[in-house]
Design an enzyme around this catalytic site. Sequence first.
Site, PDB file in Angstrom:
ATOM      1  N   SER A 255       0.832  -1.215   0.000  1.00  0.00           N
ATOM      2  CA  SER A 255       0.000   0.000   0.000  1.00  0.00           C
ATOM      3  C   SER A 255       0.862   1.259   0.000  1.00  0.00           C
ATOM      4  O   SER A 255       0.615   2.194  -0.780  1.00  0.00           O
ATOM      5  CB  SER A 255      -0.962   0.005   1.193  1.00  0.00           C
ATOM      6  OG  SER A 255      -0.289  -0.294   2.389  1.00  0.00           O
ATOM      7  N   HIS A 285      -2.089  -8.904   1.767  1.00  0.00           N
ATOM      8  CA  HIS A 285      -1.713  -7.676   2.496  1.00  0.00           C
ATOM      9  C   HIS A 285      -2.806  -7.382   3.532  1.00  0.00           C
ATOM     10  O   HIS A 285      -3.122  -8.246   4.343  1.00  0.00           O
ATOM     11  CB  HIS A 285      -1.513  -6.565   1.445  1.00  0.00           C
ATOM     12  CG  HIS A 285      -0.894  -5.294   1.950  1.00  0.00           C
ATOM     13  ND1 HIS A 285      -0.151  -5.208   3.104  1.00  0.00           N
ATOM     14  CD2 HIS A 285      -0.905  -4.024   1.433  1.00  0.00           C
ATOM     15  CE1 HIS A 285       0.267  -3.959   3.276  1.00  0.00           C
ATOM     16  NE2 HIS A 285      -0.193  -3.211   2.277  1.00  0.00           N
ATOM     17  N   HIS A 331       5.725 -13.094   6.585  1.00  0.00           N
ATOM     18  CA  HIS A 331       5.930 -11.671   6.266  1.00  0.00           C
ATOM     19  C   HIS A 331       7.049 -11.534   5.238  1.00  0.00           C
ATOM     20  O   HIS A 331       7.978 -12.343   5.214  1.00  0.00           O
ATOM     21  CB  HIS A 331       6.300 -10.878   7.529  1.00  0.00           C
ATOM     22  CG  HIS A 331       6.053  -9.418   7.384  1.00  0.00           C
ATOM     23  ND1 HIS A 331       6.992  -8.566   6.865  1.00  0.00           N
ATOM     24  CD2 HIS A 331       4.954  -8.665   7.659  1.00  0.00           C
ATOM     25  CE1 HIS A 331       6.493  -7.339   6.844  1.00  0.00           C
ATOM     26  NE2 HIS A 331       5.249  -7.370   7.309  1.00  0.00           N
ATOM     27  N   ARG A 340       3.670  -5.393  16.551  1.00  0.00           N
ATOM     28  CA  ARG A 340       2.299  -4.867  16.556  1.00  0.00           C
ATOM     29  C   ARG A 340       1.352  -5.957  17.066  1.00  0.00           C
ATOM     30  O   ARG A 340       0.402  -5.687  17.802  1.00  0.00           O
ATOM     31  CB  ARG A 340       1.887  -4.429  15.142  1.00  0.00           C
ATOM     32  CG  ARG A 340       2.722  -3.290  14.595  1.00  0.00           C
ATOM     33  CD  ARG A 340       2.429  -3.030  13.138  1.00  0.00           C
ATOM     34  NE  ARG A 340       2.754  -4.181  12.298  1.00  0.00           N
ATOM     35  CZ  ARG A 340       2.543  -4.240  10.981  1.00  0.00           C
ATOM     36  NH1 ARG A 340       1.985  -3.206  10.359  1.00  0.00           N
ATOM     37  NH2 ARG A 340       2.877  -5.318  10.290  1.00  0.00           N
ATOM     38  N   ASP A 388      -1.958  -8.903  11.457  1.00  0.00           N
ATOM     39  CA  ASP A 388      -3.317  -9.303  11.078  1.00  0.00           C
ATOM     40  C   ASP A 388      -3.816 -10.504  11.887  1.00  0.00           C
ATOM     41  O   ASP A 388      -5.025 -10.737  11.963  1.00  0.00           O
ATOM     42  CB  ASP A 388      -3.378  -9.640   9.578  1.00  0.00           C
ATOM     43  CG  ASP A 388      -3.226  -8.393   8.723  1.00  0.00           C
ATOM     44  OD1 ASP A 388      -3.579  -7.308   9.200  1.00  0.00           O
ATOM     45  OD2 ASP A 388      -2.747  -8.515   7.579  1.00  0.00           O
TER      46      ASP A 388
HETATM   47  C1  LIG Z   1      -0.262  -6.110   7.058  1.00  0.00           C
HETATM   48  C2  LIG Z   1       0.287  -7.168   6.214  1.00  0.00           C
HETATM   49  O1  LIG Z   1       0.258  -7.056   5.022  1.00  0.00           O
HETATM   50  S1  LIG Z   1       1.070  -8.456   6.972  1.00  0.00           S
HETATM   51  C3  LIG Z   1       0.877  -9.801   5.818  1.00  0.00           C
HETATM   52  C4  LIG Z   1      -0.553 -10.255   5.751  1.00  0.00           C
HETATM   53  N1  LIG Z   1      -0.711 -11.453   4.905  1.00  0.00           N
HETATM   54  C5  LIG Z   1      -0.929 -12.701   5.412  1.00  0.00           C
HETATM   55  O2  LIG Z   1      -0.968 -12.882   6.622  1.00  0.00           O
HETATM   56  C6  LIG Z   1      -1.170 -13.810   4.404  1.00  0.00           C
HETATM   57  C7  LIG Z   1      -0.330 -15.062   4.738  1.00  0.00           C
HETATM   58  N2  LIG Z   1       1.076 -14.811   4.532  1.00  0.00           N
HETATM   59  C8  LIG Z   1       1.633 -14.860   3.255  1.00  0.00           C
HETATM   60  O3  LIG Z   1       0.974 -15.170   2.264  1.00  0.00           O
HETATM   61  C9  LIG Z   1       3.097 -14.502   3.094  1.00  0.00           C
HETATM   62  O4  LIG Z   1       3.803 -14.830   4.278  1.00  0.00           O
HETATM   63  C10 LIG Z   1       3.333 -13.012   2.745  1.00  0.00           C
HETATM   64  C11 LIG Z   1       2.548 -12.601   1.504  1.00  0.00           C
HETATM   65  C12 LIG Z   1       2.921 -12.111   3.912  1.00  0.00           C
HETATM   66  C13 LIG Z   1       4.834 -12.796   2.490  1.00  0.00           C
HETATM   67  O5  LIG Z   1       5.151 -13.472   1.292  1.00  0.00           O
HETATM   68  P1  LIG Z   1       6.636 -13.865   0.924  1.00  0.00           P
HETATM   69  O6  LIG Z   1       7.565 -12.755   1.294  1.00  0.00           O
HETATM   70  O7  LIG Z   1       6.646 -14.312  -0.500  1.00  0.00           O
HETATM   71  O8  LIG Z   1       6.888 -15.069   1.927  1.00  0.00           O
HETATM   72  P2  LIG Z   1       7.997 -16.235   1.860  1.00  0.00           P
HETATM   73  O9  LIG Z   1       9.209 -15.783   1.115  1.00  0.00           O
HETATM   74  O10 LIG Z   1       8.173 -16.721   3.251  1.00  0.00           O
HETATM   75  O11 LIG Z   1       7.255 -17.347   0.960  1.00  0.00           O
HETATM   76  C14 LIG Z   1       7.890 -18.569   0.658  1.00  0.00           C
HETATM   77  C15 LIG Z   1       6.834 -19.638   0.473  1.00  0.00           C
HETATM   78  O12 LIG Z   1       6.169 -19.846   1.729  1.00  0.00           O
HETATM   79  C16 LIG Z   1       4.758 -19.709   1.555  1.00  0.00           C
HETATM   80  N3  LIG Z   1       4.192 -19.065   2.723  1.00  0.00           N
HETATM   81  C17 LIG Z   1       4.474 -17.832   3.226  1.00  0.00           C
HETATM   82  N4  LIG Z   1       3.667 -17.553   4.260  1.00  0.00           N
HETATM   83  C18 LIG Z   1       2.852 -18.619   4.411  1.00  0.00           C
HETATM   84  C19 LIG Z   1       1.768 -18.898   5.277  1.00  0.00           C
HETATM   85  N5  LIG Z   1       1.350 -18.035   6.191  1.00  0.00           N
HETATM   86  N6  LIG Z   1       1.147 -20.090   5.133  1.00  0.00           N
HETATM   87  C20 LIG Z   1       1.543 -20.984   4.203  1.00  0.00           C
HETATM   88  N7  LIG Z   1       2.535 -20.748   3.324  1.00  0.00           N
HETATM   89  C21 LIG Z   1       3.181 -19.585   3.440  1.00  0.00           C
HETATM   90  C22 LIG Z   1       4.640 -18.775   0.357  1.00  0.00           C
HETATM   91  O13 LIG Z   1       3.334 -18.865  -0.213  1.00  0.00           O
HETATM   92  C23 LIG Z   1       5.746 -19.273  -0.540  1.00  0.00           C
HETATM   93  O14 LIG Z   1       5.307 -20.456  -1.157  1.00  0.00           O
HETATM   94  P3  LIG Z   1       5.731 -20.840  -2.699  1.00  0.00           P
HETATM   95  O15 LIG Z   1       7.209 -21.024  -2.629  1.00  0.00           O
HETATM   96  O16 LIG Z   1       4.952 -22.061  -2.981  1.00  0.00           O
HETATM   97  O17 LIG Z   1       5.343 -19.651  -3.539  1.00  0.00           O
HETATM   98  O1  LIG Z   2       5.369  -4.567   5.604  1.00  0.00           O
HETATM   99  C1  LIG Z   2       4.669  -5.280   4.857  1.00  0.00           C
HETATM  100  O2  LIG Z   2       5.079  -5.768   3.780  1.00  0.00           O
HETATM  101  C2  LIG Z   2       3.276  -5.646   5.237  1.00  0.00           C
HETATM  102  C3  LIG Z   2       2.861  -5.065   6.545  1.00  0.00           C
HETATM  103  O3  LIG Z   2       3.053  -5.646   7.586  1.00  0.00           O
HETATM  104  C4  LIG Z   2       2.273  -3.731   6.544  1.00  0.00           C
HETATM  105  O4  LIG Z   2       2.236  -3.080   5.495  1.00  0.00           O
HETATM  106  O5  LIG Z   2       1.807  -3.270   7.609  1.00  0.00           O
END
Ligand SMILES: CC(=O)SCCNC(=O)CCNC(=O)[C@H](O)C(C)(C)COP(=O)(O)OP(=O)(O)OC[C@H]1O[C@@H](n2cnc3c(N)ncnc32)[C@H](O)[C@@H]1OP(=O)(O)O
Ligand SMILES: O=C([O-])CC(=O)C(=O)O
Length: 448
Positions: A255, A285, A331, A340, A388
């Site tokens: 964002s 996100h 993350h 947080r 989250d």
């Molecule tokens: C405020 C925010 O935005 S905080 C984030 C909120 N999002 C979530 O909670 C959704 C669940 N989490 C995720 O999808 C991821 O951890 C993300 C999007 C936050 C970060 O993504 P990335 O930086 O690509 O994570 P990472 O490098 O650890 O990913 C490696 C692998 O682990 C997987 N992985 C990462 N987190 C998770 C999870 N919570 N559950 C299962 N698998 C996961 C990825 O999908 C990826 O799989 P792939 O190789 O098959 O594509």
């Molecule tokens: O930092 C990030 O990529 C996601 C996150 O936790 C936020 O935007 O608050």
Amino acid sequence: MFRQASFASKHFARSFSASQRRLASTKTIREALEEVIPVKQAQLKKLVEHLLGGMRGLKAMLWEASVLDPIEGIEFHNKTIPQCQQELPPAAGGKEIIAESMLWLLLTGKVPTEAEVRQLSRELAEKGELPEYVEKFIDSLPPTLHPMTQLGMGVAALNHESKFQAAYESGIKKTEYWTYTLEDSINLLARLPTLAARIYRNVYNPGQPIPAINKDLDLVGNYVNQLGFGENKDLTEYLRLYIAIHGDHEGGNASAHTAHLVGSTLSDPYLSYAAALYALAGPLHGLANQEVLRWQLNMQKEIGGEVTHENIKEFLWRTLKSGQVVPGYGHGVLRNPDPRFMALQQFCDTRPDLLADPVIQLVKKTYEVAPDVLKEHGKTKNPYPNVDAASGCVLYHYGLTQFKYYTVIFGVSRALGCVTQLVWARALGLPIERPKSLSMEAIEKLIK
Ligand SMILES: CC(=O)SCCNC(=O)CCNC(=O)[C@H](O)C(C)(C)COP(=O)(O)OP(=O)(O)OC[C@H]1O[C@@H](n2cnc3c(N)ncnc32)[C@H](O)[C@@H]1OP(=O)(O)O
Ligand SMILES: O=C([O-])CC(=O)C(=O)O
């Protein structure tokens, strides 16, 4: 003269160390290559990872207001969340950080006085009314349209009022950009909660009157009032904390980066932030907080009776084996539990009614099990909870149960950091963002 001397000494040092190496090394050409090749291979792998791996770890943005350390988590101008909780003035009669204090810190790098914060609260309250055309526009949307879609549309429509756009059209100097950007930013921040509360009313309580803005209240105090929960002092304090600590998370998150990219074209703060909201609306996100609650409630329903670590573990494995992510975990940068998440959990730890809530207990218990399951699963680089994982369950407890609305609250908050960057980008004259892209063919050539 000085330049010549320093050039000569550098040149001497270089040729001295080169001649030393010449004398000391006894490697064969093969051995020398064996040393160089892995370094180059790693360099290339990194290059390709940056190109194809979502630019993770690539340092390519200036963002002054906050920095995210993978282990320590977020710091706002070098202040951790507990430091902010100690130093930033709360609302009158409250304890938690408020949006105005956080905004002041993000924008100026300084801790405001109580008088400065009160004066900012009053300014925001005075500017909080929505223009009539925005009210009519929002009221005309179907209540089935996702609240985040509505929020982005309402924010974009506010650009009709943009002081920056009007001043740009009249031909202002670059050095004046930031003042108009600041004016739009303050107006946007003032109106966001009013807009968000109107969406809540239209979607979930149609026909119900919305209380007028109280000029003596802080921004979030008024927001909670307009949502219809003003009597609930604990929810008001929770949302003050929530909105302050979700405000900024350095610049690379989807964002914030979107607001910065769009703003770099000199789009005004309304259009830039509307774009950011649609990045926040993605389930990887900000929308994850809605998904967390849905997932935890499904877990509760499926488990049925007594919840044990063992049956949470089984549910986690079912989620992972069905190819879904565990929402609220993992993350892009963090490699430790999100501070947080910890701050919101601490809020619960001080209130017996929250500690006794089955959904809040479920979130806590999930945290006791999920990191080990995710480590065993072996994919995610960060098996720990992000913000989250905790944010929605407290809202649910206090009766704000419509979890499709939760990301709107996040959207009211994230503007604090995004507008800060927009003002500074204009004050520093940062250029339009325009990275270079490559086709597959060009990448193949690069690899060869
Ligand atoms: C405020 C925010 O935005 S905080 C984030 C909120 N999002 C979530 O909670 C959704 C669940 N989490 C995720 O999808 C991821 O951890 C993300 C999007 C936050 C970060 O993504 P990335 O930086 O690509 O994570 P990472 O490098 O650890 O990913 C490696 C692998 O682990 C997987 N992985 C990462 N987190 C998770 C999870 N919570 N559950 C299962 N698998 C996961 C990825 O999908 C990826 O799989 P792939 O190789 O098959 O594509
Ligand atoms: O930092 C990030 O990529 C996601 C996150 O936790 C936020 O935007 O608050």
